[in-house]
Design a protein around this motif. Structure first.
Motif, PDB file in Angstrom:
ATOM      1  N   PRO A 109       0.782  -1.244   0.000  1.00 11.22           N
ATOM      2  CA  PRO A 109       0.000   0.000   0.000  1.00 11.22           C
ATOM      3  C   PRO A 109       0.809   1.287   0.000  1.00 11.22           C
ATOM      4  O   PRO A 109       0.480   2.227  -0.719  1.00 11.22           O
ATOM      5  CB  PRO A 109      -0.852  -0.131   1.269  1.00 11.22           C
ATOM      6  CG  PRO A 109      -1.015  -1.599   1.439  1.00 11.22           C
ATOM      7  CD  PRO A 109       0.296  -2.193   1.017  1.00 11.22           C
ATOM      8  N   LEU A 110       1.861   1.356   0.821  1.00  9.96           N
ATOM      9  CA  LEU A 110       2.650   2.586   0.877  1.00  9.96           C
ATOM     10  C   LEU A 110       3.317   2.875  -0.457  1.00  9.96           C
ATOM     11  O   LEU A 110       3.332   4.014  -0.926  1.00  9.96           O
ATOM     12  CB  LEU A 110       3.715   2.493   1.969  1.00  9.96           C
ATOM     13  CG  LEU A 110       3.245   2.710   3.405  1.00  9.96           C
ATOM     14  CD1 LEU A 110       4.411   2.517   4.358  1.00  9.96           C
ATOM     15  CD2 LEU A 110       2.647   4.099   3.574  1.00  9.96           C
ATOM     16  N   ASN A 113       0.703   3.961  -3.052  1.00  9.32           N
ATOM     17  CA  ASN A 113       0.294   5.339  -2.792  1.00  9.32           C
ATOM     18  C   ASN A 113       1.360   6.325  -3.247  1.00  9.32           C
ATOM     19  O   ASN A 113       1.054   7.390  -3.804  1.00  9.32           O
ATOM     20  CB  ASN A 113       0.014   5.510  -1.298  1.00  9.32           C
ATOM     21  CG  ASN A 113      -0.415   6.913  -0.922  1.00  9.32           C
ATOM     22  OD1 ASN A 113       0.377   7.707  -0.426  1.00  9.32           O
ATOM     23  ND2 ASN A 113      -1.665   7.246  -1.167  1.00  9.32           N
ATOM     24  N   ASN A 157      -4.387   0.482  -2.760  1.00 11.62           N
ATOM     25  CA  ASN A 157      -4.726   1.899  -2.642  1.00 11.62           C
ATOM     26  C   ASN A 157      -5.941   2.104  -1.749  1.00 11.62           C
ATOM     27  O   ASN A 157      -6.029   3.098  -1.015  1.00 11.62           O
ATOM     28  CB  ASN A 157      -4.983   2.490  -4.025  1.00 11.62           C
ATOM     29  CG  ASN A 157      -5.008   4.010  -4.015  1.00 11.62           C
ATOM     30  OD1 ASN A 157      -4.176   4.640  -3.376  1.00 11.62           O
ATOM     31  ND2 ASN A 157      -5.960   4.584  -4.727  1.00 11.62           N
ATOM     32  N   MET A 160      -5.079   2.485   1.926  1.00 14.51           N
ATOM     33  CA  MET A 160      -4.657   3.834   2.304  1.00 14.51           C
ATOM     34  C   MET A 160      -5.862   4.750   2.490  1.00 14.51           C
ATOM     35  O   MET A 160      -5.910   5.551   3.427  1.00 14.51           O
ATOM     36  CB  MET A 160      -3.726   4.404   1.238  1.00 14.51           C
ATOM     37  CG  MET A 160      -2.414   3.669   1.081  1.00 14.51           C
ATOM     38  SD  MET A 160      -1.312   3.847   2.503  1.00 14.51           S
ATOM     39  CE  MET A 160      -0.797   5.560   2.327  1.00 14.51           C
ATOM     40  N   GLN A 163      -7.764   3.940   5.712  1.00 13.03           N
ATOM     41  CA  GLN A 163      -7.060   4.406   6.904  1.00 13.03           C
ATOM     42  C   GLN A 163      -7.105   5.931   7.025  1.00 13.03           C
ATOM     43  O   GLN A 163      -6.606   6.492   8.000  1.00 13.03           O
ATOM     44  CB  GLN A 163      -5.598   3.947   6.863  1.00 13.03           C
ATOM     45  CG  GLN A 163      -5.408   2.442   6.868  1.00 13.03           C
ATOM     46  CD  GLN A 163      -5.857   1.792   8.154  1.00 13.03           C
ATOM     47  OE1 GLN A 163      -5.926   2.430   9.200  1.00 13.03           O
ATOM     48  NE2 GLN A 163      -6.179   0.514   8.089  1.00 13.03           N
ATOM     49  N   ILE A 165      -5.461   8.179   5.435  1.00 12.35           N
ATOM     50  CA  ILE A 165      -4.107   8.706   5.507  1.00 12.35           C
ATOM     51  C   ILE A 165      -3.925   9.794   4.465  1.00 12.35           C
ATOM     52  O   ILE A 165      -4.211   9.597   3.294  1.00 12.35           O
ATOM     53  CB  ILE A 165      -3.079   7.574   5.301  1.00 12.35           C
ATOM     54  CG1 ILE A 165      -3.170   6.595   6.483  1.00 12.35           C
ATOM     55  CG2 ILE A 165      -1.672   8.122   5.166  1.00 12.35           C
ATOM     56  CD1 ILE A 165      -2.379   5.341   6.289  1.00 12.35           C
ATOM     57  N   THR A 172       5.705   8.985   2.526  1.00 11.70           N
ATOM     58  CA  THR A 172       5.801   7.541   2.334  1.00 11.70           C
ATOM     59  C   THR A 172       7.251   7.085   2.373  1.00 11.70           C
ATOM     60  O   THR A 172       7.591   6.084   3.013  1.00 11.70           O
ATOM     61  CB  THR A 172       5.161   7.134   0.989  1.00 11.70           C
ATOM     62  OG1 THR A 172       3.759   7.439   1.030  1.00 11.70           O
ATOM     63  CG2 THR A 172       5.320   5.651   0.729  1.00 11.70           C
ATOM     64  N   LEU A 228       0.239  -1.652   5.906  1.00  9.97           N
ATOM     65  CA  LEU A 228       0.857  -0.615   5.079  1.00  9.97           C
ATOM     66  C   LEU A 228       2.284  -0.981   4.655  1.00  9.97           C
ATOM     67  O   LEU A 228       2.781  -0.476   3.667  1.00  9.97           O
ATOM     68  CB  LEU A 228       0.885   0.717   5.848  1.00  9.97           C
ATOM     69  CG  LEU A 228      -0.481   1.278   6.255  1.00  9.97           C
ATOM     70  CD1 LEU A 228      -0.304   2.545   7.085  1.00  9.97           C
ATOM     71  CD2 LEU A 228      -1.345   1.540   5.047  1.00  9.97           C
TER      72      LEU A 228
END
Length: 229
Positions: A109-110, A113, A157, A160, A163, A165, A172, A228
């Protein structure tokens, strides 16, 4: 027709992958998907050659229609280009209308993103999600001005978003480097920000994830528990 207009009418498509066989496969897929005869196909198997092609097209006043980037590439240390991600950022700056397709084995995910925030690619695909047939259809859709993100990318995605964020690609990278064991004092050499700016961003990341100050260890453990990292 003036030379500048003639140059801009050239349709260049660049395929970047460190496996020559994969480059040829992708070339065949894209040519089948686009079905256009007046296309100049260019290929590169490392970051240096890709960078030189991209900058040459720009200096010649030509058009870069589409680029397919693999993320894992032999780097070009002289220009601080470590991956296809760095090349995609350069491409987006030089050719805002170029259709960029990212293909990678990574889908955490990180990282997803970070790519979306930094590049906003027209195509974003996890290698595990696509095959030759589906890639042909995907390239056709992207050529027709659709965006296409594969299922693993959309799922990552969504994590993210769920959450709630709110940060950019620099945030990131800060979290990812901390997870790799880098100390905050060293991050200014890896990220184009001052140490004070990095410390402020790091504090903001902790507020969003921990809702408190917390230690780096707590931050990484929580990020992992949320999927993440």
């Amino acid at each position: 027709m003036p030379n500048s207009e003639l140059n801009r009418s050239i349709e260049n498509i660049l395929i970047v992958d460190d496996h020559p066989l994969t480059v040829e496969v992708h070339k065949g897929i894209i040519s089948k998907a686009l079905k256009e005869k007046k296309i100049n196909y260019l290929t590169a198997i490392n970051a240096e050659k890709a960078f030189n092609i991209i900058t040459k097209i720009n200096s010649n006043g030509e058009n870069l229609k589409m680029v397919l980037f693999d993320i894992s590439l032999p780097p070009y240390k002289e220009k601080n280009i470590e991956s296809g991600e760095d090349l995609a950022v350069i491409t987006r700056e030089l050719f805002p209308n170029c259709k960029i397709i990212i293909i990678s084995m990574h889908n955490d995910p990180l990282w997803v993103n970070r790519i979306i925030k930094a590049i906003n690619p027209e195509g974003f695909l996890a290698k595990s999600d696509v095959d030759a047939k589906s890639l042909t259809e995907i390239c056709s859709k992207i050529e027709a001005d659709f965006f296409f993100y594969s299922e693993s990318i959309k799922k990552s995605n969504k994590i993210m978003i769920q959450q709630n964020i709110n940060w950019d690609e620099h945030d990131t990278k800060i979290l990812q480097y901390i997870a790799e064991g880098y100390k905050t004092a060293h991050l200014a050499k890896l990220i184009p920000l001052s140490l004070s700016a990095i410390e402020k961003r790091k504090a903001n990341i902790k507020k969003q994830l921990i809702f408190d100050i917390g230690s780096d260890k707590e931050l990484i453990e929580l990020a992992k528990s949320k999927g993440l990292l």
